[in-house]
Design an enzyme around this catalytic site. Structure first.
Site, mmCIF file in Angstrom:
data_model
loop_
_atom_site.group_PDB
_atom_site.id
_atom_site.type_symbol
_atom_site.label_atom_id
_atom_site.label_comp_id
_atom_site.label_asym_id
_atom_site.label_seq_id
_atom_site.Cartn_x
_atom_site.Cartn_y
_atom_site.Cartn_z
ATOM 1 N N PHE A 138 -10.098 8.738 62.893
ATOM 2 C CA PHE A 138 -10.969 9.902 63.065
ATOM 3 C C PHE A 138 -11.017 10.238 64.547
ATOM 4 C CE2 PHE A 138 -14.841 12.267 63.866
ATOM 5 C CZ PHE A 138 -14.738 13.252 62.905
ATOM 6 N N ASP A 154 -9.026 6.003 71.941
ATOM 7 C CA ASP A 154 -10.181 6.856 71.665
ATOM 8 C C ASP A 154 -11.393 5.936 71.534
ATOM 9 O OD1 ASP A 154 -12.169 8.489 70.749
ATOM 10 O OD2 ASP A 154 -10.956 9.481 69.214
ATOM 11 N N LYS A 170 -19.980 10.787 72.759
ATOM 12 C CA LYS A 170 -21.164 10.257 72.088
ATOM 13 C C LYS A 170 -22.201 9.675 73.076
ATOM 14 C CE LYS A 170 -19.497 10.128 67.425
ATOM 15 N NZ LYS A 170 -18.087 10.064 67.080
HETATM 16 C C1 LIG Z 1 -17.162 11.189 66.780
HETATM 17 C C2 LIG Z 1 -15.751 10.931 67.186
HETATM 18 C C3 LIG Z 1 -14.946 11.953 67.699
HETATM 19 C C4 LIG Z 1 -15.382 13.396 67.755
HETATM 20 O O1 LIG Z 1 -16.510 13.597 68.546
HETATM 21 P P1 LIG Z 1 -17.317 14.997 68.416
HETATM 22 O O2 LIG Z 1 -18.302 14.932 69.537
HETATM 23 O O3 LIG Z 1 -17.958 14.993 67.069
HETATM 24 O O4 LIG Z 1 -16.324 16.082 68.561
HETATM 25 C C5 LIG Z 1 -13.672 11.625 68.138
HETATM 26 N N1 LIG Z 1 -13.220 10.358 68.061
HETATM 27 C C6 LIG Z 1 -13.962 9.348 67.558
HETATM 28 C C7 LIG Z 1 -13.406 7.964 67.517
HETATM 29 C C8 LIG Z 1 -15.242 9.602 67.084
HETATM 30 O O5 LIG Z 1 -15.956 8.623 66.555
#
Ligand SMILES: *Cc1c(COP(=O)(O)O)cnc(C)c1O
Length: 409
Positions: free
Chosen positions: A138, A223, A252
């Site tokens: 994700f 990520d 986040k």
């Molecule tokens: C939440 C998340 C995203 C996307 O972040 P948004 O602020 O919702 O665009 C990307 N990568 C990972 C691993 C995430 O958990």
């Protein structure tokens, strides 16, 4: 007054199906609904609220800055951005940082950097660059990033996606090596898959991944939007294997749960591909975001929250592993980043989430029939006990129901 939830239903797009609770206030690990009922927040907004709700120091950083200087765009320099970027680089060991707002934008930035690096540094032919990601990933919701998803619902109806996207199984370094071609720009990967069900790869996976990427001149981009900033008990989750990627995305918790702040950090070689005008964001790197982000990073260090997440995470995992409910298929996680997979035949994770909410504990289900926990680091041991005891009761009730002879037969 018309009910706020009805208004949301009537005037909002239906892209979320919120649990039936209306939250009106938050403080630390607690949330209160419109009826004055208190809940323990064990989800922490998917790891955005690592510092707890409305942390006074972060609220002060936000409001003081908002009263002094707001948004400029990057047409002019501001006095807050430099110190924020410097601190982020100092903590992560990266050379440079490019600020954005949401996680998906940070990932897009990373992919743009990797592609341009492939053309200008590696020598890949025009428009041939390939990006490899892991199945079950994700990385956000933009079209390019959605093109990397293996979740049918996330993709269906949103194509066509950009070319040059390749997927390999998560946790399988040999599959990565086999998928690499001379056109591969980068491997984009979460150290622990969050949305995918808190999937921890086999020990040694990232050591192999780093070696393979170096051997084939492929950028390794982690990520860490969900796993970073202490969530797994290290500042960055890739540090569990002592590797050094070429780039990393944060988001986040970087905004302290108050403001959308994200960034892509990388080596000089990678970030060096960007020239004025190549890429940008109106709100990215604004003074309020920078002030909040810097305060969040300082708080993380000064309150030793990474160490706290490691200790409390060990405690949470030990308590969960000691539950011997037949409804639990597996407990996975690291630090305060935990998934409890529920046996499909025992219950759906959503049933467990709803029952927990009824008991005053807020969580959320995710893929692989998993209940996800990512509580704020300011949680106390007694509150972890409260959550685990509630879960044990909920699972006992569910198992008792599943075993009871059904009246309708
Ligand atoms: C939440 C998340 C995203 C996307 O972040 P948004 O602020 O919702 O665009 C990307 N990568 C990972 C691993 C995430 O958990």
């Amino acid at each position: 007054m018309t009910n706020a939830v009805d208004l949301e239903k009537r005037f909002g797009a239906a892209n979320y199906a919120p649990l039936p609770v209306t939250i009106v206030r938050g403080e630390g690990v607690h949330l209160w609904d419109d009826k004055g009922r208190r809940y323990l927040d064990m989800l922490g907004a998917y790891s955005a609220v690592s510092f707890g709700h409305c942390h006074p120091r972060l609220v002060r950083a936000l409001t003081e800055q908002a009263g002094r200087l707001d948004i400029l765009s990057r047409v002019y320099s501001n006095d807050r951005l430099g110190p924020f970027l410097a601190r982020a680089c100092e903590l992560t060991g990266m050379d440079r940082a490019l600020p954005m707002n949401t996680g998906a934008e940070a990932v897009e930035t990373a992919l743009k950097a990797a592609r341009k690096w492939a053309y200008t540094v590696k020598g890949v032919a025009h428009d041939r660059a390939e990006i490899i990601a892991a199945e079950g990933n994700f990385h956000g919701r933009t079209i390019a990033v959605t093109g990397l998803s293996t979740v049918a619902q996330y993709r269906d109806g949103f194509g066509p996606f950009p070319p040059g996207l390749v997927l390999v199984p998560f946790g399988d370094a040999a599959a990565l090596e086999a998928a690499i071609t001379p056109n591969t720009a980068c491997f984009l990967v979460e150290p622990i898959q969050g949305e995918g069900g808190i999937v921890v790869p086999p020990q040694g996976y990232f050591t192999d991944v780093e070696r393979i990427c170096r051997a084939h001149d492929v950028l390794l981009i982690c990520d860490e939007i969900q796993t970073g900033l202490g969530r797994t008990g290290k500042l960055l989750a890739y540090q569990h294997e002592g590797i050094t990627p070429d780039g990393v995305t944060l988001g986040k918790a970087l905004g302290g749960g108050l403001f959308p702040v994200s960034m892509f950090l990388a080596t000089d070689e990678v970030m060096g591909v960007f020239n004025p005008g190549d890429h940008g964001s109106t709100y990215g790197g604004n003074p309020i975001a920078a002030a909040v982000g810097l305060a969040a990073l300082d708080l993380l260090v000064e309150d030793r929250l990474v160490e706290r997440a490691a200790d409390l995470g060990d405690y949470l995992l030990a308590r969960l592993n000691a539950l011997d409910s037949p409804a639990i298929a597996e407990v996975r996680g690291r630090g305060l980043f935990v998934g409890i997979e529920i046996h499909e035949r025992a219950a759906s994770a959503l049933d467990v989430v709803e029952a927990l909410m009824g008991a005053g504990v807020l969580t959320k289900e995710t893929h692989r029939n998993t209940v996800r926990l990512a509580p704020p680091f300011v949680i106390e041991k007694a509150e972890i006990d409260e959550a685990v005891d509630c879960l044990a009761e909920v699972l006992d009730d569910i198992t008792a129901e599943a075993l009871a002879p059904s009246a309708s037969h």
